[in-house]
Design a protein around this motif. Sequence first.
Motif, PDB file in Angstrom:
ATOM      1  N   ALA A 363     -31.486 -28.053  64.535  1.00 30.33           N
ATOM      2  CA  ALA A 363     -30.897 -26.781  64.132  1.00 30.33           C
ATOM      3  C   ALA A 363     -31.034 -25.785  65.272  1.00 30.33           C
ATOM      4  O   ALA A 363     -32.133 -25.324  65.567  1.00 30.33           O
ATOM      5  CB  ALA A 363     -31.602 -26.255  62.892  1.00 30.33           C
ATOM      6  N   THR A 364     -29.939 -25.466  65.918  1.00 30.65           N
ATOM      7  CA  THR A 364     -29.956 -24.552  67.061  1.00 30.65           C
ATOM      8  C   THR A 364     -29.408 -23.191  66.657  1.00 30.65           C
ATOM      9  O   THR A 364     -28.590 -23.074  65.732  1.00 30.65           O
ATOM     10  CB  THR A 364     -29.117 -25.108  68.214  1.00 30.65           C
ATOM     11  N   ASN A 365     -29.831 -22.161  67.380  1.00 29.32           N
ATOM     12  CA  ASN A 365     -29.339 -20.810  67.102  1.00 29.32           C
ATOM     13  C   ASN A 365     -27.867 -20.643  67.454  1.00 29.32           C
ATOM     14  O   ASN A 365     -27.185 -19.786  66.899  1.00 29.32           O
ATOM     15  CB  ASN A 365     -30.164 -19.776  67.857  1.00 29.32           C
ATOM     16  N   SER A 366     -27.372 -21.451  68.377  1.00 29.00           N
ATOM     17  CA  SER A 366     -25.972 -21.327  68.774  1.00 29.00           C
ATOM     18  C   SER A 366     -25.018 -21.762  67.667  1.00 29.00           C
ATOM     19  O   SER A 366     -23.879 -21.295  67.595  1.00 29.00           O
ATOM     20  CB  SER A 366     -25.703 -22.149  70.042  1.00 29.00           C
ATOM     21  N   LEU A 367     -25.486 -22.633  66.774  1.00 27.95           N
ATOM     22  CA  LEU A 367     -24.631 -23.162  65.709  1.00 27.95           C
ATOM     23  C   LEU A 367     -25.055 -22.729  64.317  1.00 27.95           C
ATOM     24  O   LEU A 367     -24.333 -22.980  63.349  1.00 27.95           O
ATOM     25  CB  LEU A 367     -24.599 -24.693  65.768  1.00 27.95           C
ATOM     26  N   ASN A 368     -26.219 -22.110  64.209  1.00 25.97           N
ATOM     27  CA  ASN A 368     -26.796 -21.793  62.902  1.00 25.97           C
ATOM     28  C   ASN A 368     -27.391 -20.388  62.922  1.00 25.97           C
ATOM     29  O   ASN A 368     -27.514 -19.772  63.982  1.00 25.97           O
ATOM     30  CB  ASN A 368     -27.874 -22.826  62.557  1.00 25.97           C
ATOM     31  N   PRO A 369     -27.771 -19.863  61.749  1.00 22.20           N
ATOM     32  CA  PRO A 369     -28.376 -18.531  61.724  1.00 22.20           C
ATOM     33  C   PRO A 369     -29.572 -18.436  62.677  1.00 22.20           C
ATOM     34  O   PRO A 369     -30.394 -19.352  62.741  1.00 22.20           O
ATOM     35  CB  PRO A 369     -28.799 -18.367  60.266  1.00 22.20           C
ATOM     36  N   VAL A 370     -29.656 -17.332  63.394  1.00 18.78           N
ATOM     37  CA  VAL A 370     -30.706 -17.163  64.400  1.00 18.78           C
ATOM     38  C   VAL A 370     -32.074 -17.212  63.729  1.00 18.78           C
ATOM     39  O   VAL A 370     -32.323 -16.545  62.719  1.00 18.78           O
ATOM     40  CB  VAL A 370     -30.515 -15.832  65.154  1.00 18.78           C
ATOM     41  N   GLY A 371     -32.951 -18.005  64.286  1.00 16.71           N
ATOM     42  CA  GLY A 371     -34.260 -18.294  63.716  1.00 16.71           C
ATOM     43  C   GLY A 371     -34.398 -19.766  63.399  1.00 16.71           C
ATOM     44  O   GLY A 371     -35.513 -20.297  63.330  1.00 16.71           O
ATOM     45  N   SER A 372     -33.249 -20.460  63.231  1.00 13.62           N
ATOM     46  CA  SER A 372     -33.286 -21.899  62.948  1.00 13.62           C
ATOM     47  C   SER A 372     -33.918 -22.664  64.098  1.00 13.62           C
ATOM     48  O   SER A 372     -34.693 -23.614  63.888  1.00 13.62           O
ATOM     49  CB  SER A 372     -31.866 -22.414  62.685  1.00 13.62           C
ATOM     50  N   GLU A 373     -33.606 -22.275  65.308  1.00 13.95           N
ATOM     51  CA  GLU A 373     -34.130 -22.989  66.472  1.00 13.95           C
ATOM     52  C   GLU A 373     -35.629 -22.767  66.631  1.00 13.95           C
ATOM     53  O   GLU A 373     -36.362 -23.683  67.021  1.00 13.95           O
ATOM     54  CB  GLU A 373     -33.393 -22.552  67.724  1.00 13.95           C
ATOM     55  N   GLU A 374     -36.092 -21.562  66.319  1.00 11.93           N
ATOM     56  CA  GLU A 374     -37.531 -21.297  66.381  1.00 11.93           C
ATOM     57  C   GLU A 374     -38.283 -22.168  65.385  1.00 11.93           C
ATOM     58  O   GLU A 374     -39.381 -22.662  65.681  1.00 11.93           O
ATOM     59  CB  GLU A 374     -37.800 -19.814  66.114  1.00 11.93           C
ATOM     60  N   LEU A 375     -37.704 -22.368  64.210  1.00  8.58           N
ATOM     61  CA  LEU A 375     -38.311 -23.260  63.227  1.00  8.58           C
ATOM     62  C   LEU A 375     -38.304 -24.694  63.743  1.00  8.58           C
ATOM     63  O   LEU A 375     -39.305 -25.415  63.630  1.00  8.58           O
ATOM     64  CB  LEU A 375     -37.578 -23.160  61.893  1.00  8.58           C
ATOM     65  N   ARG A 376     -37.177 -25.127  64.274  1.00  6.85           N
ATOM     66  CA  ARG A 376     -37.103 -26.469  64.870  1.00  6.85           C
ATOM     67  C   ARG A 376     -38.211 -26.661  65.894  1.00  6.85           C
ATOM     68  O   ARG A 376     -38.887 -27.711  65.918  1.00  6.85           O
ATOM     69  CB  ARG A 376     -35.739 -26.658  65.539  1.00  6.85           C
TER      70      ARG A 376
END
Length: 504
Positions: A363-376
């Motif tokens: 889950a990247t921030n470029s494709l999903n709501p910002v914060g998803s990548e931090e969780l990943r």
Amino acid sequence: MAPSYLSIALIVLGEAFASQLPLFETSSLSQTHLTAKELISSKSLQDRIHVDNLLERANTLYSIAQLGEDEYNHPTRVIGSKGHLGTIDYIYSTIAQLGDYYTLSNQSFPAVVGNVFESRLVLGSEVPQSAIAMSLTPPTKKKQPVFGPLALVSNFGCDASDYLDLTSKIALISRGDCPFGTKSSLAGRAGAIAAVIYNNEKGALGGTLGTPSPDHIATFSISDSDAALYIKKLKDGEEVQASAYIDAIVESIETTNIIAQTKEGDPENCVMLGGHSDSVTEGPGINDDGSGSLTLLEVATQLVNYRVNNCVRFAWWAGEEEGLLGSDYYVSVLSPEENLKIRLFMDYDMLASPNFAYQVYNATNSLNPVGSEELRDLYTEFYTSKGLNFTYIPFDGRSDYDAFIKHGIPGGGIATGAEGVKTEKERQVFGGVAGDWYDPCYHQLCDDVGNVNLTAWELNTKLVAHSVATYARSFDGYPKRTGIEATAVLDVPLSKYHGPKLQV
């Protein structure tokens, strides 16, 4: 778990479920006691996670699944079954007995469930080995065999113009471009008595017709290789006689989500996590998703020993196997204000596959709501810190995070694999057996207590505890929510998956 849970589960079976939920009683966990507790820390919460507790819960859940035997002739926790009613009651009762640490609620909603009792497809003189009845298919007329010539539908069968008069014929339709339910409806409107959808990619095909329509007809799926011979014959002008038989039901029911939220912690900044409480019809679902839902139950049980700065909200969704029904409903009725209180959603589905890989949704921030990548990255850093390997998997709409990311809520999660085949490279990285499914009992009767890998389950439960503790303590450095606009762009087309079954 104590045998009393099975007794409680049996209570719910004869009456409306809502009236049987245990009353929530206030215990000695007063606010004074809460403030005297230790502030949550990841290490402390992880240290409370023990595999023996998880295994004990799994045995209890399997006993509850056996309540479905009278109706289904095998253990199951599919929505509408006694096994699922017992599961809901077990979860609710377990949380209620923890005292007043949580606000506990149930959320009922309408759902559709289907069951195929028997099916048979004959093309020419052959029975295609790959033929299966699609999920949520209606039966053949009067639940009797129907007979007629096979008719090849033009293009992908996504437009009424692709269908000629199919009165008393069985439609043969390519997969692709539009939902299976659309193809079944169009074939029904054209007069077909049954439909067969064949894979336009290599391999067998399984899927769901989705939301029922009065135009749906009995619908099978078959592989590309099984279809090839008949496609050629029809294109060459040969006639192919066929017969189809499905004995099935599709019915509307009510089912229930269970939500538990800490009374302490900032209610404007909630960390939310969920797993699904239901199984497929075919089996007891101890890995899918007993492993995830029981992990949540164990983490929620241990969390009561701590203070939290941010509220923690646990959810046990119903109807995931029927198309993410519970999580879709939950998010759909959130007001914009309530939506914004959820800082992130973590999905925990299948954490103990026997031929496991440690999988993290990409889950990247470029494709999903910002914060998803931090969780990943929180997940991957956990595995790395323990010297363990991990692999990224598509964020493809197959589980309950889907509605959240479509409504602007950052999301992610971990898993250990379903029907995908473990590669030789993955065997070298994770062990296990190359060429086998990650879970050889996925959506089958053998998904019982013996189907869980305890090493993977305990480790992943500690990771769930780590994710809860991290954000329950602080959101420092984590992106703030700025709106509820749908920003998700899934790794595969949105229409391909909505839940575990293919739709297109």
